[in-house]
Design a protein around this motif. Structure first.
Motif, mmCIF file in Angstrom:
data_model
loop_
_atom_site.group_PDB
_atom_site.id
_atom_site.type_symbol
_atom_site.label_atom_id
_atom_site.label_comp_id
_atom_site.label_asym_id
_atom_site.label_seq_id
_atom_site.Cartn_x
_atom_site.Cartn_y
_atom_site.Cartn_z
ATOM 1 N N UNK A 91 -19.270 7.621 37.169
ATOM 2 C CA UNK A 91 -18.450 6.489 36.739
ATOM 3 C C UNK A 91 -18.939 5.951 35.405
ATOM 4 N N UNK A 92 -20.254 5.870 35.255
ATOM 5 C CA UNK A 92 -20.825 5.378 33.995
ATOM 6 C C UNK A 92 -20.444 6.289 32.831
ATOM 7 N N UNK A 93 -20.387 7.586 33.109
ATOM 8 C CA UNK A 93 -20.023 8.547 32.074
ATOM 9 C C UNK A 93 -18.534 8.821 31.981
ATOM 10 N N UNK A 94 -17.737 8.097 32.789
ATOM 11 C CA UNK A 94 -16.282 8.253 32.816
ATOM 12 C C UNK A 94 -15.873 9.691 33.138
ATOM 13 N N UNK A 95 -16.663 10.339 33.984
ATOM 14 C CA UNK A 95 -16.378 11.710 34.426
ATOM 15 C C UNK A 95 -15.673 11.607 35.780
ATOM 16 N N UNK A 96 -14.371 11.418 35.737
ATOM 17 C CA UNK A 96 -13.641 11.051 36.950
ATOM 18 C C UNK A 96 -13.560 12.193 37.954
ATOM 19 N N UNK A 97 -13.483 13.437 37.489
ATOM 20 C CA UNK A 97 -13.469 14.542 38.450
ATOM 21 C C UNK A 97 -14.811 14.645 39.162
ATOM 22 N N UNK A 98 -15.900 14.434 38.431
ATOM 23 C CA UNK A 98 -17.227 14.433 39.050
ATOM 24 C C UNK A 98 -17.367 13.274 40.031
ATOM 25 N N UNK A 99 -16.747 12.142 39.703
ATOM 26 C CA UNK A 99 -16.767 10.999 40.616
ATOM 27 C C UNK A 99 -16.063 11.338 41.921
ATOM 28 N N UNK A 100 -14.925 12.014 41.813
ATOM 29 C CA UNK A 100 -14.185 12.431 43.002
ATOM 30 C C UNK A 100 -15.012 13.388 43.848
ATOM 31 N N UNK A 101 -15.682 14.341 43.184
ATOM 32 C CA UNK A 101 -16.534 15.296 43.907
ATOM 33 C C UNK A 101 -17.686 14.577 44.595
ATOM 34 N N UNK A 102 -18.313 13.621 43.909
ATOM 35 C CA UNK A 102 -19.422 12.868 44.501
ATOM 36 C C UNK A 102 -18.957 12.105 45.730
ATOM 37 N N UNK A 103 -17.746 11.597 45.689
ATOM 38 C CA UNK A 103 -17.223 10.868 46.844
ATOM 39 C C UNK A 103 -17.035 11.796 48.038
ATOM 40 N N UNK A 104 -16.534 13.004 47.778
ATOM 41 C CA UNK A 104 -16.398 13.987 48.861
ATOM 42 C C UNK A 104 -17.780 14.328 49.425
ATOM 43 N N UNK A 105 -18.773 14.514 48.555
ATOM 44 C CA UNK A 105 -20.132 14.834 49.004
ATOM 45 C C UNK A 105 -20.713 13.694 49.847
ATOM 46 N N UNK A 106 -20.393 12.460 49.480
ATOM 47 C CA UNK A 106 -20.849 11.312 50.259
ATOM 48 C C UNK A 106 -20.348 11.416 51.700
ATOM 49 N N UNK A 107 -19.075 11.708 51.850
ATOM 50 C CA UNK A 107 -18.506 11.770 53.200
ATOM 51 C C UNK A 107 -18.960 13.018 53.952
ATOM 52 N N UNK A 108 -19.231 14.096 53.238
ATOM 53 C CA UNK A 108 -19.828 15.254 53.903
ATOM 54 C C UNK A 108 -21.206 14.896 54.448
#
Length: 246
Positions: free
Chosen positions: A145-162
């Motif tokens: 989010x800090x780097x405005x890398x929105x696809x990476x943010x989406x991936x991190x969110x999926x990893x959180x729920x995994x």
């Protein structure tokens, strides 16, 4: 979607990144392992919904046979990640609004139960490993989010729920939810503004992790249940509107 069949057919995906996945397959390549690779790539947002998957390109990148790839396609079709269209080929599936509601029903049942199953700290074994994965996903999301890398943010969110699912210490549950969360990622691809749907949940991800880390399991479950209910309501409405406008 407004793109239509013609645009889907002309979409070209650079599969060269899949060549690095050949190492994951090993010398005893199987359709299940190929399906694992493709499922992960779908979950990471590599293959957008509606994309036609080229057999020649993918089998060449992974170094596998056509029969192995077709069996992997069949496995992922049963998981609702792909769809086979007669005389046209295999496409990444476009999730329906009804699918989205069912995805969240499954998520709420499984993720809340996984949190509920956690004992008191100090955590060991599978729970400790899952906690490290959850923390890493929280940090990765904040950095994205800090780097405005929105696809990476989406991936991190999926990893959180995994990571949340992994708290249950059940390989079968992990396998089930990998497909469910990959299917959810297909929804995120359609949304015009991924930041809008992920950034507000960064604080809530951290709150869930901190409650778990402190051993406040009941609080973590309540936070997660509210989180999923709000996410379902927000995403379902926006997704329905987006699909209607396409």
């Amino acid at each position: 979607m407004t793109s239509g069949a013609d645009e889907r057919l002309t979409a070209v995906i650079d599969v060269s990144r899949l060549e690095t996945d050949r190492l994951l397959l090993g010398r005893t390549s199987t359709a299940e392992r190929v399906a694992d690779v493709l499922r992960d790539r779908i979950a990471e947002g590599f293959f957008p919904p509606g994309t036609k998957l080229s057999e020649d390109s993918i089998k060449g990148a992974l170094g596998i046979s056509r029969n192995t790839l077709r069996e992997a396609f069949r496995l992922l079709t049963r998981e609702r990640l792909l769809v086979h269209e007669l005389n046209r080929g295999v496409f990444v599936r476009v999730v329906t609004v009804e699918d989205l509601g069912d995805i969240y029903r499954v998520r709420t049942l499984v993720e809340c139960a996984a949190v509920r199953s956690v004992g008191e700290p100090p955590y060991t074994g599978a729970v400790a490993e899952a906690m490290r994965a959850i923390e890493a996903a929280v940090v990765a999301g904040e950095e994205a989010a800090h780097g405005r890398a929105w696809q990476d943010l989406s991936t991190a969110n999926i990893r959180f729920h995994q990571g949340i699912v992994a708290l249950a210490g059940s390989p079968r549950t992990n396998d089930l939810m990998r497909g469910v969360l990959a299917e959810l990622r297909l929804v995120f691809h359609v949304m015009a503004d991924p930041r809008r749907f992920h950034a507000p949940y960064l604080t809530r991800n951290r709150q869930v992790w901190e409650a778990l880390d402190a051993g406040r399991v009941a609080e973590a479950e309540a936070l997660l249940a509210d989180y999923l209910a709000d996410s379902r309501s927000q995403l379902s409405g926006a997704y329905a509107q987006q699909m209607a406008s396409d």
